[in-house]
Each structure stands twice: as structure tokens, then as C-alpha cells.
Scaffold this active site. Structure first.
Site, PDB file in Angstrom:
ATOM      1  N   ASP A 137       0.638  -1.357   0.072  1.00 40.33           N
ATOM      2  CA  ASP A 137      -0.002  -0.084   0.016  1.00 40.33           C
ATOM      3  C   ASP A 137       1.015   1.212  -0.203  1.00 40.33           C
ATOM      4  O   ASP A 137       0.368   2.457   0.033  1.00 40.33           O
ATOM      5  CB  ASP A 137      -0.856   0.093   1.208  1.00 40.33           C
ATOM      6  CG  ASP A 137      -0.294   0.053   2.554  1.00 40.33           C
ATOM      7  OD1 ASP A 137       1.157   0.165   2.519  1.00 40.33           O
ATOM      8  OD2 ASP A 137      -1.066   0.115   3.527  1.00 40.33           O
ATOM      9  N   HIS A 139       3.464   1.781   2.147  1.00 43.06           N
ATOM     10  CA  HIS A 139       3.880   2.238   3.282  1.00 43.06           C
ATOM     11  C   HIS A 139       5.520   2.315   3.476  1.00 43.06           C
ATOM     12  O   HIS A 139       6.222   1.445   2.620  1.00 43.06           O
ATOM     13  CB  HIS A 139       3.249   1.754   4.652  1.00 43.06           C
ATOM     14  CG  HIS A 139       3.427   0.114   4.844  1.00 43.06           C
ATOM     15  ND1 HIS A 139       2.485  -0.748   5.187  1.00 43.06           N
ATOM     16  CD2 HIS A 139       4.736  -0.541   4.748  1.00 43.06           C
ATOM     17  CE1 HIS A 139       3.208  -1.981   5.265  1.00 43.06           C
ATOM     18  NE2 HIS A 139       4.488  -1.777   4.898  1.00 43.06           N
TER      19      HIS A 139
HETATM   20  P1  PGA Z   1       7.949  -6.971   3.087  1.00 44.23           P
HETATM   21  O1  PGA Z   1       7.409  -5.542   3.519  1.00 44.23           O
HETATM   22  O2  PGA Z   1       9.574  -6.755   2.787  1.00 44.23           O
HETATM   23  O3  PGA Z   1       7.685  -8.079   3.524  1.00 44.23           O
HETATM   24  O4  PGA Z   1       7.255  -7.201   1.501  1.00 44.23           O
HETATM   25  C1  PGA Z   1       7.837  -4.580   3.117  1.00 44.23           C
HETATM   26  C2  PGA Z   1       7.473  -3.335   4.026  1.00 44.23           C
HETATM   27  O5  PGA Z   1       6.209  -3.874   4.664  1.00 44.23           O
HETATM   28  O6  PGA Z   1       8.120  -2.521   4.410  1.00 44.23           O
END
Ligand code: PGA
Length: 250
Positions: A137, A139
Site C-alpha cells: 500500500d 507504506h
Molecule cells: P515485505 O514488507 O518486505 O515483507 O514485503 C515491506 C514493508 O512492509 O516495508
């Protein structure tokens, strides 16, 4: 912004690790901002290899992490302290008393957040280099889409998409096991870092990478603020980095 688009996850991980290694080699007491999640696991493996080969010395390095689940203590297997210990800190010669993660056991959110901001000001000031992932999303840290860029450490309620992503990757698919709140470093402190590496790997990040780096700068896509930082490197694999992003920043 510079874009390093590699073919595979392993190559992207090695490229990100090279940038972190360079920061440590250039400054033995480097201050590193670190991230958790599935994305940086390969990068940490590469850093451990570099340490084992004698190339890197972590003994004077200081680190601070982006976030921690509210309510989990560091011995919980899904806590971010546990993640960092098991993927990096226990495997290199870092002084663990200089590795900081927000304290998920502090119940009062105001205290937890102001304690971490105070610690960041006193022990870090500004990172030499900050490693980030990107949520599906948009973030960074756990700074979820919102109406304004959140500058300071805050207690955040996770978006349902984030809960799902994290359940799939880390909680054996059990949505109910994922804490709904977390303490996260604010975007203000992230932006203070002298250099930022943001990693994006896998097809599931492709759309958000295009939105964040080719779309408008907006708090609805928190990572988009990185377009305004003077030294950002986006490191990813072919699945995550669309041609439009490569074109825009070449
Ligand atoms: P992820 O998460 O590396 O598990 O895809 C990324 C994040 O939320 O910053």
C-alpha cells in the site's frame, strides 16, 4: 533518485548489501537505519557473508530499526527485535547494546513513541544510510497511507492489506495472530538520513513502485516522499521495477 534494477532477488539483495557495506567501510562507526520484512532477508544474508569473509567489521556500528509490533517483546518469534537478532545481529560482531528497536512492551503509546524519538535524537541524530522496504500500500516503516506525512514516531493501526501481507509471510497465514498496532519511526526521521536505499522485489510490488516513484508526491502513498530526498537508491528485481520507473530516472 538512482534505480538499480537487477534480474533476480538474489542479485538485488547483493546490490543493496554492497551499498550498506560501502557505508560501513567508509565509516567504521556508521549509523544504519534497518528494516524488517521478507524483502531485506537476502541483503542481511549477504552482509553476514561479507562479515564472515573478513571484509566487514560491525564492532563500532550503531543501528536503529523502523518499527515494532505493539505488545510483542523481543523474545517473541514474530517480533522485529527477534527478526533482527536472528537475521543479522547474532551473526556478526555488532555490540547489541548499540542496536535499537522500538520497545513493543511499553503499553502507553505516547511514552513508547516519545522514548524512541528521544533515543533517535540522542544516539543517532541522522543515519548515514537507511534501508527501507515498501508495503504493497506504499507504506515505509509502518507509516500507512494517510492525509499528511507523519513526521515523528507514532503508534499506528495497521491497514488490513498490511495485516494480510504480514500474516501470509510471517504468521503462518493466521490473520488473528498479527498484532493490529505497531510503533513506527516517523517519515521525518527517515528523511533526515543522508542516504536511503529502498528495496522492492517481486511482482506484488510492481504497481506500488510505479505509483510511488512516477506518481504525485502524496501522503496517500507514503513512499512517494522519497522523490524529494537528494540521495535515494531504489534497488529491485525485474519483477518489481516497471520500465516507466527505469526510464524516468535514467
Ligand atoms: P515485505 O514488507 O518486505 O515483507 O514485503 C515491506 C514493508 O512492509 O516495508
Amino acid at each position: 533518485m538512482q534505480v538499480i534494477a537487477k534480474k533476480t532477488y538474489d542479485e538485488a539483495s547483493a546490490a543493496a548489501a554492497d551499498l550498506l557495506a560501502a557505508a560501513i567501510l567508509m565509516k567504521r562507526d556508521a549509523k544504519l537505519g534497518l528494516a524488517t520484512g521478507a524483502t531485506p532477508v537476502g541483503c542481511y544474508k549477504e552482509l553476514v557473508k561479507k562479515y564472515e569473509s573478513g571484509m566487514l567489521d560491525f564492532s563500532r556500528v550503531t543501528t536503529a530499526n523502523l518499527d515494532e509490533y505493539r505488545g510483542l517483546d523481543g523474545s517473541h518469534e514474530q517480533s522485529y527485535r527477534y527478526f533482527m537478532d536472528s537475521h543479522l545481529f547474532n551473526l556478526v560482531n555488532i555490540d547489541k547494546s548499540r542496536t535499537y528497536v522500538p520497545d513493543g512492551t511499553i503499553e502507553d503509546p505516547d511514552k513508547a513513541c516519545s522514548d524512541y524519538d528521544k533515543l533517535l535524537d540522542e544516539k543517532i541524530g541522522a543515519f548515514d544510510i537507511q534501508l527501507l522496504g515498501i508495503g504493497s500500500d506504499g507504506h515505509i516503516g509502518f507509516n500507512e497511507p494517510c492525509d499528511y506525512f507523519n513526521l515523528k514516531t507514532q503508534c499506528i493501526t495497521l491497514e488490513e492489506s498490511t495485516v494480510k501481507d504480514n500474516a501470509r509471510l510471517f504468521f503462518g497465514g493466521d490473520l488473528d495472530a498479527v498484532p493490529r498496532q505497531a510503533y513506527t519511526m516517523g517519515i521525518g526521521f527517515i528523511m533526515r538520513s543522508k542516504k536511503i536505499i529502498i528495496m522492492a522485489t517481486g511482482e506484488s510490488k510492481r504497481d506500488i513502485v510505479e505509483k510511488a516513484f512516477c506518481g504525485p508526491v502524496t501522503p496517500q502513498v507514503p513512499a512517494s516522499i522519497l522523490q524529494l530526498h537528494p540521495d535515494v537508491v531504489l534497488v529491485g528485481d525485474a519483477a518489481a521495477i516497471p520500465d516507466a520507473v527505469v526510464e524516468k530516472y535514467k
